[in-house]
Design a protein around this motif. Structure first.
Motif, PDB file in Angstrom:
ATOM      1  N   ALA A   1      12.285  -4.746  -7.706  1.00  0.00           N
ATOM      2  CA  ALA A   1      11.055  -4.602  -6.927  1.00  0.00           C
ATOM      3  C   ALA A   1      11.267  -3.758  -5.678  1.00  0.00           C
ATOM      4  N   GLU A   2      12.413  -3.908  -5.017  1.00  0.00           N
ATOM      5  CA  GLU A   2      12.644  -3.163  -3.777  1.00  0.00           C
ATOM      6  C   GLU A   2      12.736  -1.664  -4.024  1.00  0.00           C
ATOM      7  N   GLY A   3      13.085  -1.267  -5.235  1.00  0.00           N
ATOM      8  CA  GLY A   3      13.196   0.151  -5.546  1.00  0.00           C
ATOM      9  C   GLY A   3      11.865   0.882  -5.548  1.00  0.00           C
ATOM     10  N   ILE A   4      10.761   0.160  -5.726  1.00  0.00           N
ATOM     11  CA  ILE A   4       9.437   0.789  -5.662  1.00  0.00           C
ATOM     12  C   ILE A   4       8.701   0.394  -4.387  1.00  0.00           C
ATOM     13  N   ARG A   5       9.016  -0.764  -3.843  1.00  0.00           N
ATOM     14  CA  ARG A   5       8.350  -1.196  -2.609  1.00  0.00           C
ATOM     15  C   ARG A   5       8.719  -0.309  -1.418  1.00  0.00           C
ATOM     16  N   LYS A   6       9.854   0.375  -1.512  1.00  0.00           N
ATOM     17  CA  LYS A   6      10.220   1.254  -0.396  1.00  0.00           C
ATOM     18  C   LYS A   6       9.234   2.417  -0.246  1.00  0.00           C
ATOM     19  N   TYR A   7       8.462   2.705  -1.292  1.00  0.00           N
ATOM     20  CA  TYR A   7       7.465   3.761  -1.213  1.00  0.00           C
ATOM     21  C   TYR A   7       6.111   3.245  -0.721  1.00  0.00           C
ATOM     22  N   CYS A   8       6.109   2.017  -0.240  1.00  0.00           N
ATOM     23  CA  CYS A   8       4.877   1.395   0.236  1.00  0.00           C
ATOM     24  C   CYS A   8       5.065   0.858   1.651  1.00  0.00           C
ATOM     25  N   TRP A   9       3.955   0.726   2.358  1.00  0.00           N
ATOM     26  CA  TRP A   9       3.972  -0.050   3.593  1.00  0.00           C
ATOM     27  C   TRP A   9       3.343  -1.403   3.285  1.00  0.00           C
ATOM     28  N   ARG A  10       3.811  -2.404   3.990  1.00  0.00           N
ATOM     29  CA  ARG A  10       3.418  -3.769   3.669  1.00  0.00           C
ATOM     30  C   ARG A  10       2.400  -4.293   4.683  1.00  0.00           C
ATOM     31  N   LYS A  11       1.394  -4.933   4.159  1.00  0.00           N
ATOM     32  CA  LYS A  11       0.344  -5.506   5.006  1.00  0.00           C
ATOM     33  C   LYS A  11       0.318  -7.015   4.795  1.00  0.00           C
TER      34      LYS A  11
ATOM     35  N   HIS B   1       0.839  -1.188   0.000  1.00  0.00           N
ATOM     36  CA  HIS B   1       0.000   0.000   0.000  1.00  0.00           C
ATOM     37  C   HIS B   1       0.881   1.247   0.000  1.00  0.00           C
ATOM     38  N   PRO B   2       0.608   2.228  -0.863  1.00  0.00           N
ATOM     39  CA  PRO B   2       1.500   3.384  -0.981  1.00  0.00           C
ATOM     40  C   PRO B   2       1.463   4.284   0.254  1.00  0.00           C
ATOM     41  N   HIS B   3       2.624   4.817   0.630  1.00  0.00           N
ATOM     42  CA  HIS B   3       2.631   5.923   1.581  1.00  0.00           C
ATOM     43  C   HIS B   3       1.875   7.076   0.916  1.00  0.00           C
TER      44      HIS B   3
ATOM     45  N   MET C   1       4.148   5.857  -9.526  1.00  0.00           N
ATOM     46  CA  MET C   1       3.559   4.605  -9.989  1.00  0.00           C
ATOM     47  C   MET C   1       3.071   3.740  -8.835  1.00  0.00           C
ATOM     48  N   ALA C   2       3.685   3.884  -7.674  1.00  0.00           N
ATOM     49  CA  ALA C   2       3.222   3.137  -6.499  1.00  0.00           C
ATOM     50  C   ALA C   2       1.884   3.649  -6.003  1.00  0.00           C
ATOM     51  N   GLY C   3       1.519   4.880  -6.404  1.00  0.00           N
ATOM     52  CA  GLY C   3       0.256   5.473  -5.960  1.00  0.00           C
ATOM     53  C   GLY C   3       0.417   6.583  -4.951  1.00  0.00           C
ATOM     54  N   CYS C   4       1.653   7.010  -4.707  1.00  0.00           N
ATOM     55  CA  CYS C   4       1.912   8.086  -3.745  1.00  0.00           C
ATOM     56  C   CYS C   4       1.705   9.445  -4.397  1.00  0.00           C
ATOM     57  N   ALA C   5       1.393  10.447  -3.580  1.00  0.00           N
ATOM     58  CA  ALA C   5       1.589  11.842  -3.966  1.00  0.00           C
ATOM     59  C   ALA C   5       3.017  12.204  -3.571  1.00  0.00           C
ATOM     60  N   VAL C   6       3.624  13.153  -4.284  1.00  0.00           N
ATOM     61  CA  VAL C   6       5.039  13.449  -4.075  1.00  0.00           C
ATOM     62  C   VAL C   6       5.252  14.951  -3.913  1.00  0.00           C
ATOM     63  N   LEU C   7       5.843  15.314  -2.778  1.00  0.00           N
ATOM     64  CA  LEU C   7       6.212  16.696  -2.478  1.00  0.00           C
ATOM     65  C   LEU C   7       7.719  16.816  -2.644  1.00  0.00           C
TER      66      LEU C   7
END
Length: 486
Positions: free
Chosen positions: A431-441, A109-111, A136-142
Protein backbone atom coordinates in the motif's frame (compact mmCIF):
# COMPACT_ATOMS: atom_id res chain seq x y z
CA UNK A 1 15.62 14.60 -29.59
CA UNK A 2 15.04 18.22 -28.54
CA UNK A 3 17.03 19.74 -25.68
CA UNK A 4 13.96 21.35 -24.16
CA UNK A 5 13.95 24.66 -22.31
CA UNK A 6 12.25 25.29 -18.99
CA UNK A 7 9.42 27.08 -20.77
CA UNK A 8 8.77 24.05 -22.98
CA UNK A 9 8.75 21.70 -19.99
CA UNK A 10 6.36 23.98 -18.09
CA UNK A 11 4.01 23.99 -21.08
CA UNK A 12 3.88 20.18 -21.11
CA UNK A 13 3.25 20.24 -17.35
CA UNK A 14 0.42 22.75 -17.81
CA UNK A 15 -1.24 20.51 -20.37
CA UNK A 16 -0.98 17.42 -18.15
CA UNK A 17 -2.42 19.30 -15.18
CA UNK A 18 -5.39 20.35 -17.25
CA UNK A 19 -6.16 16.72 -18.10
CA UNK A 20 -5.66 15.29 -14.60
CA UNK A 21 -9.10 16.07 -13.06
CA UNK A 22 -10.85 14.07 -15.79
CA UNK A 23 -8.39 11.21 -15.29
CA UNK A 24 -9.05 11.18 -11.55
CA UNK A 25 -12.80 11.27 -12.17
CA UNK A 26 -12.59 8.07 -14.24
CA UNK A 27 -12.17 6.13 -11.01
CA UNK A 28 -10.13 3.01 -10.51
CA UNK A 29 -12.01 0.93 -13.06
CA UNK A 30 -11.66 3.56 -15.76
CA UNK A 31 -7.95 4.06 -15.10
CA UNK A 32 -7.41 0.30 -14.92
CA UNK A 33 -8.90 -0.08 -18.39
CA UNK A 34 -6.33 2.29 -19.88
CA UNK A 35 -3.42 0.67 -18.07
CA UNK A 36 -4.48 -2.72 -19.38
CA UNK A 37 -4.61 -1.32 -22.90
CA UNK A 38 -1.14 0.13 -22.41
CA UNK A 39 0.09 -3.26 -21.15
CA UNK A 40 -1.31 -4.92 -24.26
CA UNK A 41 0.38 -2.32 -26.47
CA UNK A 42 3.73 -3.03 -24.77
CA UNK A 43 3.33 -6.76 -25.32
CA UNK A 44 2.25 -6.24 -28.94
CA UNK A 45 5.27 -4.02 -29.62
CA UNK A 46 7.81 -5.91 -27.51
CA UNK A 47 10.26 -6.55 -30.32
CA UNK A 48 10.31 -2.93 -31.52
CA UNK A 49 10.75 -1.60 -27.97
CA UNK A 50 13.67 -3.94 -27.34
CA UNK A 51 15.30 -3.13 -30.67
CA UNK A 52 15.24 0.57 -29.81
CA UNK A 53 16.60 -0.03 -26.33
CA UNK A 54 19.40 -2.21 -27.67
CA UNK A 55 20.23 0.22 -30.47
CA UNK A 56 20.84 3.10 -28.06
CA UNK A 57 22.65 1.09 -25.36
CA UNK A 58 24.45 -1.85 -26.94
CA UNK A 59 22.94 -4.27 -24.42
CA UNK A 60 23.07 -7.98 -25.12
CA UNK A 61 19.72 -9.28 -26.34
CA UNK A 62 19.55 -11.75 -23.46
CA UNK A 63 19.51 -8.91 -20.92
CA UNK A 64 16.50 -7.23 -22.50
CA UNK A 65 13.21 -9.19 -22.31
CA UNK A 66 13.23 -10.01 -18.58
CA UNK A 67 14.80 -6.75 -17.48
CA UNK A 68 12.56 -4.52 -19.59
CA UNK A 69 9.30 -6.17 -20.73
CA UNK A 70 8.60 -8.82 -18.10
CA UNK A 71 9.40 -6.50 -15.20
CA UNK A 72 7.35 -3.63 -16.68
CA UNK A 73 4.23 -5.69 -17.30
CA UNK A 74 4.45 -7.35 -13.89
CA UNK A 75 4.55 -4.00 -12.10
CA UNK A 76 1.73 -2.58 -14.21
CA UNK A 77 -0.53 -5.55 -13.47
CA UNK A 78 0.24 -5.38 -9.75
CA UNK A 79 -0.85 -1.76 -9.33
CA UNK A 80 -3.83 -2.14 -11.65
CA UNK A 81 -4.99 -5.05 -9.50
CA UNK A 82 -4.34 -3.62 -6.02
CA UNK A 83 -4.68 0.17 -6.28
CA UNK A 84 -8.34 0.36 -5.33
CA UNK A 85 -7.80 -1.72 -2.18
CA UNK A 86 -4.66 0.15 -1.15
CA UNK A 87 -6.27 3.58 -1.57
CA UNK A 88 -9.64 2.78 -0.04
CA UNK A 89 -10.85 5.04 2.73
CA UNK A 90 -9.09 3.93 5.91
CA UNK A 91 -11.27 3.93 9.00
CA UNK A 92 -9.71 4.00 12.44
CA UNK A 93 -10.86 3.90 16.03
CA UNK A 94 -10.49 6.81 18.46
CA UNK A 95 -7.43 6.45 20.65
CA UNK A 96 -9.19 7.20 23.94
CA UNK A 97 -12.64 6.71 25.49
CA UNK A 98 -12.78 10.49 25.76
CA UNK A 99 -12.90 10.61 21.96
CA UNK A 100 -15.57 7.97 21.40
CA UNK A 101 -17.97 10.62 20.16
CA UNK A 102 -15.88 10.89 16.96
CA UNK A 103 -15.73 8.92 13.74
CA UNK A 104 -12.28 8.98 12.10
CA UNK A 105 -11.10 8.10 8.64
CA UNK A 106 -8.28 8.90 6.23
CA UNK A 107 -8.73 9.65 2.55
CA UNK A 108 -6.02 9.43 -0.13
CA UNK A 109 -6.03 12.14 -2.76
CA UNK A 110 -3.59 12.04 -5.71
CA UNK A 111 -0.90 14.65 -6.21
CA UNK A 112 -2.09 16.34 -9.38
CA UNK A 113 1.23 16.09 -11.22
CA UNK A 114 4.02 13.64 -10.39
CA UNK A 115 7.49 13.84 -11.93
CA UNK A 116 9.65 10.82 -12.74
CA UNK A 117 13.31 11.20 -13.74
CA UNK A 118 15.32 8.07 -14.58
CA UNK A 119 18.90 7.17 -15.60
CA UNK A 120 20.22 5.39 -18.67
CA UNK A 121 20.52 1.80 -17.48
CA UNK A 122 16.94 0.51 -17.93
CA UNK A 123 14.89 2.71 -20.23
CA UNK A 124 11.45 1.09 -20.05
CA UNK A 125 11.52 -0.78 -16.74
CA UNK A 126 12.97 2.09 -14.71
CA UNK A 127 9.96 4.29 -15.57
CA UNK A 128 7.52 1.41 -15.28
CA UNK A 129 8.64 0.68 -11.72
CA UNK A 130 6.93 3.95 -10.79
CA UNK A 131 4.42 5.38 -13.24
CA UNK A 132 1.72 2.65 -13.14
CA UNK A 133 1.24 3.30 -9.41
CA UNK A 134 1.08 7.06 -9.95
CA UNK A 135 -1.39 6.70 -12.82
CA UNK A 136 -3.60 4.30 -10.90
CA UNK A 137 -3.60 6.71 -7.97
CA UNK A 138 -5.11 9.33 -10.30
CA UNK A 139 -2.02 11.46 -10.92
CA UNK A 140 -0.83 12.90 -14.20
CA UNK A 141 2.82 11.98 -14.78
CA UNK A 142 5.58 14.07 -16.36
CA UNK A 143 8.61 11.92 -17.18
CA UNK A 144 12.17 12.52 -18.26
CA UNK A 145 14.55 9.76 -19.28
CA UNK A 146 18.29 10.27 -19.41
CA UNK A 147 19.52 12.42 -22.29
CA UNK A 148 21.90 9.54 -23.04
CA UNK A 149 19.07 7.05 -23.69
CA UNK A 150 15.77 8.85 -24.44
CA UNK A 151 14.55 6.79 -27.40
CA UNK A 152 13.14 3.64 -25.81
CA UNK A 153 10.97 5.47 -23.30
CA UNK A 154 9.88 8.10 -25.82
CA UNK A 155 8.60 5.28 -28.03
CA UNK A 156 6.64 3.80 -25.11
CA UNK A 157 5.02 7.17 -24.36
CA UNK A 158 4.03 7.45 -28.01
CA UNK A 159 2.41 4.05 -27.52
CA UNK A 160 0.32 5.46 -24.66
CA UNK A 161 -0.83 8.23 -26.94
CA UNK A 162 -1.48 5.91 -29.90
CA UNK A 163 -4.06 3.87 -27.96
CA UNK A 164 -6.04 7.07 -27.40
CA UNK A 165 -5.38 7.25 -23.67
CA UNK A 166 -6.11 10.48 -21.77
CA UNK A 167 -3.38 13.11 -21.96
CA UNK A 168 -1.92 12.41 -18.51
CA UNK A 169 1.43 10.85 -19.42
CA UNK A 170 4.18 12.51 -21.42
CA UNK A 171 7.94 12.64 -21.72
CA UNK A 172 10.21 15.64 -22.00
CA UNK A 173 13.78 15.42 -23.24
CA UNK A 174 16.92 17.40 -22.61
CA UNK A 175 19.80 17.98 -20.26
CA UNK A 176 20.11 19.78 -16.95
CA UNK A 177 17.70 22.62 -17.63
CA UNK A 178 14.92 20.24 -18.61
CA UNK A 179 15.48 18.05 -15.56
CA UNK A 180 15.48 21.02 -13.19
CA UNK A 181 12.28 22.27 -14.79
CA UNK A 182 10.57 18.92 -14.14
CA UNK A 183 11.40 19.24 -10.44
CA UNK A 184 10.02 22.79 -10.42
CA UNK A 185 6.84 21.89 -12.33
CA UNK A 186 5.49 18.94 -10.32
CA UNK A 187 3.86 18.29 -6.94
CA UNK A 188 5.92 15.21 -6.10
CA UNK A 189 9.17 13.90 -7.61
CA UNK A 190 10.44 10.34 -7.99
CA UNK A 191 14.12 10.30 -8.97
CA UNK A 192 16.52 7.47 -9.74
CA UNK A 193 20.15 8.28 -10.40
CA UNK A 194 23.39 9.54 -8.93
CA UNK A 195 23.95 10.68 -5.37
CA UNK A 196 25.08 14.12 -6.53
CA UNK A 197 21.99 14.80 -8.62
CA UNK A 198 19.74 13.21 -6.01
CA UNK A 199 21.00 15.56 -3.32
CA UNK A 200 20.38 18.57 -5.54
CA UNK A 201 16.84 17.38 -6.28
CA UNK A 202 16.21 16.67 -2.60
CA UNK A 203 17.29 20.18 -1.65
CA UNK A 204 15.13 21.74 -4.34
CA UNK A 205 12.15 19.63 -3.28
CA UNK A 206 12.67 20.82 0.29
CA UNK A 207 12.73 24.44 -0.88
CA UNK A 208 9.47 23.89 -2.74
CA UNK A 209 7.99 21.91 0.17
CA UNK A 210 7.05 18.96 -2.04
CA UNK A 211 7.61 15.27 -1.27
CA UNK A 212 10.36 13.37 -3.05
CA UNK A 213 11.51 9.77 -3.29
CA UNK A 214 15.17 9.29 -4.20
CA UNK A 215 16.73 5.99 -5.21
CA UNK A 216 20.44 6.66 -5.54
CA UNK A 217 23.68 4.72 -5.71
CA UNK A 218 24.65 1.39 -4.26
CA UNK A 219 27.74 -0.59 -3.35
CA UNK A 220 25.94 -3.79 -2.60
CA UNK A 221 27.83 -6.44 -0.69
CA UNK A 222 27.50 -10.20 -0.93
CA UNK A 223 28.53 -12.38 2.03
CA UNK A 224 29.43 -16.03 1.44
CA UNK A 225 29.61 -18.16 4.58
CA UNK A 226 31.59 -21.36 4.87
CA UNK A 227 28.44 -23.50 4.91
CA UNK A 228 27.00 -21.95 1.71
CA UNK A 229 26.19 -23.83 -1.48
CA UNK A 230 29.34 -22.62 -3.24
CA UNK A 231 28.17 -23.56 -6.72
CA UNK A 232 24.99 -21.51 -6.34
CA UNK A 233 26.82 -18.64 -4.67
CA UNK A 234 29.42 -18.44 -7.45
CA UNK A 235 26.78 -18.44 -10.19
CA UNK A 236 24.79 -15.80 -8.32
CA UNK A 237 27.87 -13.61 -7.95
CA UNK A 238 28.64 -13.72 -11.66
CA UNK A 239 25.07 -12.90 -12.68
CA UNK A 240 24.58 -10.34 -9.93
CA UNK A 241 27.84 -8.60 -10.73
CA UNK A 242 27.78 -8.66 -14.52
CA UNK A 243 24.11 -8.48 -15.55
CA UNK A 244 23.62 -5.47 -17.82
CA UNK A 245 27.40 -5.02 -17.71
CA UNK A 246 27.10 -4.30 -13.98
CA UNK A 247 25.01 -1.21 -14.65
CA UNK A 248 22.28 -1.89 -12.09
CA UNK A 249 21.88 0.00 -8.82
CA UNK A 250 21.65 -3.29 -6.92
CA UNK A 251 24.50 -5.05 -8.74
CA UNK A 252 26.83 -7.07 -6.55
CA UNK A 253 29.83 -4.73 -6.22
CA UNK A 254 31.88 -6.37 -3.46
CA UNK A 255 32.03 -9.89 -2.03
CA UNK A 256 33.18 -11.04 1.41
CA UNK A 257 33.95 -14.77 1.65
CA UNK A 258 34.77 -16.75 4.78
CA UNK A 259 38.32 -18.07 4.62
CA UNK A 260 37.60 -21.85 4.54
CA UNK A 261 35.73 -21.59 1.21
CA UNK A 262 37.48 -18.56 -0.28
CA UNK A 263 39.74 -20.43 -2.71
CA UNK A 264 36.95 -22.70 -3.94
CA UNK A 265 34.57 -19.79 -4.41
CA UNK A 266 37.12 -17.68 -6.30
CA UNK A 267 38.02 -20.58 -8.58
CA UNK A 268 34.39 -21.14 -9.53
CA UNK A 269 33.69 -17.41 -10.08
CA UNK A 270 36.76 -17.09 -12.31
CA UNK A 271 35.74 -20.20 -14.24
CA UNK A 272 32.21 -18.90 -14.88
CA UNK A 273 33.52 -15.43 -15.76
CA UNK A 274 35.94 -16.76 -18.39
CA UNK A 275 33.01 -18.34 -20.23
CA UNK A 276 31.05 -15.09 -20.61
CA UNK A 277 30.63 -13.77 -24.14
CA UNK A 278 31.02 -10.01 -24.51
CA UNK A 279 29.43 -7.92 -27.27
CA UNK A 280 26.15 -6.78 -28.77
CA UNK A 281 24.35 -9.56 -30.64
CA UNK A 282 21.73 -9.16 -33.33
CA UNK A 283 18.13 -8.72 -32.17
CA UNK A 284 16.73 -12.08 -31.07
CA UNK A 285 20.07 -13.86 -31.54
CA UNK A 286 21.10 -14.39 -27.88
CA UNK A 287 24.74 -15.06 -28.71
CA UNK A 288 26.29 -12.70 -26.13
CA UNK A 289 26.05 -12.45 -22.35
CA UNK A 290 27.55 -9.05 -21.52
CA UNK A 291 26.73 -5.95 -23.56
CA UNK A 292 28.22 -2.50 -23.77
CA UNK A 293 28.92 0.12 -21.18
CA UNK A 294 26.44 2.92 -21.85
CA UNK A 295 28.76 5.94 -21.99
CA UNK A 296 32.40 6.85 -22.40
CA UNK A 297 32.34 8.63 -19.04
CA UNK A 298 31.15 5.46 -17.32
CA UNK A 299 33.85 3.44 -19.06
CA UNK A 300 36.46 5.83 -17.69
CA UNK A 301 35.14 5.31 -14.14
CA UNK A 302 35.39 1.53 -14.53
CA UNK A 303 38.93 1.77 -15.89
CA UNK A 304 39.93 4.15 -13.08
CA UNK A 305 38.63 1.80 -10.40
CA UNK A 306 40.41 -1.22 -11.86
CA UNK A 307 43.70 0.57 -12.55
CA UNK A 308 43.79 2.25 -9.14
CA UNK A 309 43.18 -1.09 -7.42
CA UNK A 310 46.03 -2.73 -9.35
CA UNK A 311 48.34 0.15 -8.50
CA UNK A 312 47.56 -0.40 -4.81
CA UNK A 313 48.26 -4.13 -4.98
CA UNK A 314 45.11 -5.80 -6.27
CA UNK A 315 45.34 -8.83 -8.56
CA UNK A 316 43.27 -9.19 -11.72
CA UNK A 317 42.15 -12.83 -11.76
CA UNK A 318 40.33 -12.44 -15.10
CA UNK A 319 39.45 -9.52 -17.38
CA UNK A 320 40.63 -6.05 -16.48
CA UNK A 321 40.60 -4.13 -19.75
CA UNK A 322 38.48 -2.56 -22.43
CA UNK A 323 38.06 -4.78 -25.45
CA UNK A 324 39.76 -3.46 -28.60
CA UNK A 325 37.72 -2.34 -31.58
CA UNK A 326 34.47 -0.44 -31.87
CA UNK A 327 32.08 -0.12 -28.96
CA UNK A 328 32.35 0.50 -25.25
CA UNK A 329 32.95 -3.05 -24.09
CA UNK A 330 34.82 -3.86 -20.89
CA UNK A 331 35.82 -7.39 -19.95
CA UNK A 332 34.03 -8.92 -16.95
CA UNK A 333 36.66 -8.49 -14.27
CA UNK A 334 37.40 -10.32 -11.01
CA UNK A 335 39.67 -8.46 -8.59
CA UNK A 336 41.47 -10.14 -5.66
CA UNK A 337 43.68 -8.81 -2.84
CA UNK A 338 41.48 -5.73 -2.50
CA UNK A 339 40.62 -3.62 0.55
CA UNK A 340 38.52 -0.62 1.46
CA UNK A 341 41.27 1.86 0.66
CA UNK A 342 40.52 1.24 -3.02
CA UNK A 343 37.88 3.01 -5.11
CA UNK A 344 36.52 -0.31 -6.35
CA UNK A 345 35.50 -1.15 -2.77
CA UNK A 346 34.38 2.29 -1.65
CA UNK A 347 32.66 4.06 -4.55
CA UNK A 348 29.97 2.86 -6.92
CA UNK A 349 31.65 1.36 -9.99
CA UNK A 350 28.49 0.64 -12.00
CA UNK A 351 30.38 -1.69 -14.28
CA UNK A 352 31.36 -5.36 -14.79
CA UNK A 353 33.74 -5.76 -11.85
CA UNK A 354 33.71 -8.15 -8.90
CA UNK A 355 36.14 -7.41 -6.05
CA UNK A 356 36.41 -10.44 -3.72
CA UNK A 357 37.73 -10.27 -0.15
CA UNK A 358 38.75 -13.07 2.22
CA UNK A 359 37.36 -12.60 5.76
CA UNK A 360 37.95 -14.53 8.98
CA UNK A 361 34.29 -14.90 9.93
CA UNK A 362 30.74 -13.66 9.42
CA UNK A 363 31.08 -10.82 11.90
CA UNK A 364 34.00 -9.36 9.99
CA UNK A 365 31.95 -9.62 6.80
CA UNK A 366 29.00 -7.80 8.37
CA UNK A 367 31.21 -5.09 9.85
CA UNK A 368 32.88 -4.41 6.51
CA UNK A 369 29.55 -4.56 4.68
CA UNK A 370 28.14 -1.84 6.95
CA UNK A 371 31.25 0.33 6.66
CA UNK A 372 30.00 2.13 3.56
CA UNK A 373 28.37 5.39 2.56
CA UNK A 374 25.77 3.28 0.73
CA UNK A 375 23.09 0.91 1.97
CA UNK A 376 20.79 -0.15 -0.85
CA UNK A 377 20.83 -3.95 -0.71
CA UNK A 378 23.00 -6.90 0.32
CA UNK A 379 23.08 -10.67 -0.02
CA UNK A 380 23.95 -13.55 2.31
CA UNK A 381 24.64 -17.13 1.22
CA UNK A 382 24.35 -19.85 3.85
CA UNK A 383 22.57 -23.18 4.33
CA UNK A 384 21.70 -22.24 7.92
CA UNK A 385 18.47 -20.24 7.57
CA UNK A 386 18.41 -19.09 11.20
CA UNK A 387 21.97 -17.81 10.93
CA UNK A 388 21.18 -16.09 7.65
CA UNK A 389 18.20 -14.29 9.22
CA UNK A 390 20.25 -13.28 12.25
CA UNK A 391 22.98 -11.79 10.05
CA UNK A 392 20.39 -10.08 7.82
CA UNK A 393 19.11 -8.27 10.91
CA UNK A 394 22.62 -6.88 11.50
CA UNK A 395 23.13 -5.53 7.98
CA UNK A 396 22.42 -1.83 7.61
CA UNK A 397 20.76 -1.70 4.18
CA UNK A 398 17.31 -1.26 2.75
CA UNK A 399 17.02 -4.89 1.62
CA UNK A 400 18.80 -8.17 2.25
CA UNK A 401 18.56 -11.20 -0.03
CA UNK A 402 19.26 -14.60 1.52
CA UNK A 403 20.67 -17.10 -1.00
CA UNK A 404 19.92 -14.86 -3.96
CA UNK A 405 20.95 -11.53 -5.49
CA UNK A 406 19.03 -8.50 -6.81
CA UNK A 407 15.69 -10.22 -6.36
CA UNK A 408 14.56 -7.53 -3.90
CA UNK A 409 13.85 -5.18 -6.83
CA UNK A 410 10.93 -7.31 -8.00
CA UNK A 411 9.22 -8.08 -4.67
CA UNK A 412 6.38 -5.58 -4.98
CA UNK A 413 4.68 -6.18 -1.59
CA UNK A 414 7.78 -5.06 0.37
CA UNK A 415 9.66 -1.73 0.33
CA UNK A 416 12.60 -1.22 -2.02
CA UNK A 417 14.76 1.66 -0.90
CA UNK A 418 18.09 2.53 0.63
CA UNK A 419 19.95 3.90 3.58
CA UNK A 420 22.43 6.78 3.85
CA UNK A 421 23.79 7.74 0.41
CA UNK A 422 21.49 5.25 -1.29
CA UNK A 423 18.53 7.58 -0.96
CA UNK A 424 15.34 8.28 0.92
CA UNK A 425 11.89 6.84 0.49
CA UNK A 426 10.84 3.57 -1.07
CA UNK A 427 9.60 2.02 -4.25
CA UNK A 428 6.90 -0.62 -3.89
CA UNK A 429 6.00 -1.70 -0.37
CA UNK A 430 2.42 -2.77 -0.91
CA UNK A 431 0.00 0.00 0.00
CA UNK A 432 2.79 2.46 0.81
CA UNK A 433 4.17 2.09 -2.71
CA UNK A 434 1.11 3.84 -4.16
CA UNK A 435 0.13 6.01 -1.20
CA UNK A 436 3.34 7.99 -1.64
CA UNK A 437 1.73 9.48 -4.76
CA UNK A 438 -1.13 10.82 -2.66
CA UNK A 439 -1.65 13.37 0.06
CA UNK A 440 -3.63 12.20 3.03
CA UNK A 441 -6.68 13.91 4.44
CA UNK A 442 -7.99 13.12 7.93
CA UNK A 443 -11.74 13.50 8.40
CA UNK A 444 -13.26 13.69 11.89
CA UNK A 445 -17.04 13.46 12.18
CA UNK A 446 -19.22 13.89 15.25
CA UNK A 447 -21.36 10.87 16.07
CA UNK A 448 -23.98 12.92 17.93
CA UNK A 449 -25.59 16.30 17.20
CA UNK A 450 -24.96 17.96 20.56
CA UNK A 451 -25.93 21.63 20.99
CA UNK A 452 -22.40 22.48 22.22
CA UNK A 453 -19.14 20.91 23.40
CA UNK A 454 -18.47 20.89 27.11
CA UNK A 455 -15.20 22.82 26.66
CA UNK A 456 -16.67 25.61 24.51
CA UNK A 457 -17.15 29.14 25.85
CA UNK A 458 -18.26 30.38 28.26
CA UNK A 459 -15.77 28.55 30.47
CA UNK A 460 -17.49 27.01 33.50
CA UNK A 461 -15.67 25.72 36.56
CA UNK A 462 -18.04 22.78 36.86
CA UNK A 463 -17.39 21.63 33.27
CA UNK A 464 -13.65 22.10 33.68
CA UNK A 465 -13.64 20.00 36.84
CA UNK A 466 -15.71 17.29 35.16
CA UNK A 467 -13.33 17.07 32.19
CA UNK A 468 -10.15 16.96 34.27
CA UNK A 469 -11.57 14.31 36.59
CA UNK A 470 -12.62 12.17 33.65
CA UNK A 471 -9.19 12.55 32.05
CA UNK A 472 -7.46 11.63 35.32
CA UNK A 473 -9.69 8.58 35.82
CA UNK A 474 -9.00 7.25 32.33
CA UNK A 475 -5.32 8.15 32.14
CA UNK A 476 -3.74 7.33 35.51
CA UNK A 477 -2.00 4.01 36.02
CA UNK A 478 -3.25 3.25 39.55
CA UNK A 479 -6.47 3.68 41.53
CA UNK A 480 -5.09 6.14 44.08
CA UNK A 481 -4.18 8.57 41.33
CA UNK A 482 -7.42 7.96 39.48
CA UNK A 483 -9.38 8.90 42.60
CA UNK A 484 -6.92 11.66 43.54
CA UNK A 485 -6.09 10.03 46.86
CA UNK A 486 -2.41 10.97 46.75
Amino acid sequence: MPDMSSAEVFEVARRLRAAQPHWQALGFEGRRTWLHRFRDWILDHEDEILRRVQAETGKSWGDLPIGEIVASVDVLNYWARHAEKFLAQEKTRPHSPLMMTKRLWVEFHPHQLVGSITPWNAQLAMQMLDIPAALMAGCAVLTKASEVTPLGWAYAVEGWKSIGAPDVLDAVTGRGEAGAAVVDAVDMIQFTGSVRTGRAIGMRAAERMIPCCLELGGKDAMIVLADADIDRAAKAAVWGGFYNAGQICVSVERIYVESPVYDEFVAKVVEHTRRLRVGTDAPGEVSRDIGAVATEDQLKIIEEHVNEAVTKGATVAVGGRQLPGDGLFFEPTVLLDVDESMLCMREETFGPTLPIVRVADAQEAVRRTNDSQFGLAASIFTKDRERGRALAAQIDSGSVNINNVMTNVFQLPVPFGGRRGSGIGFRHGGAEGIRKYCWRKSVIEERFDLPAEIYWYPTKARNLQLMTRAARFMSAGDWKRRLKLR
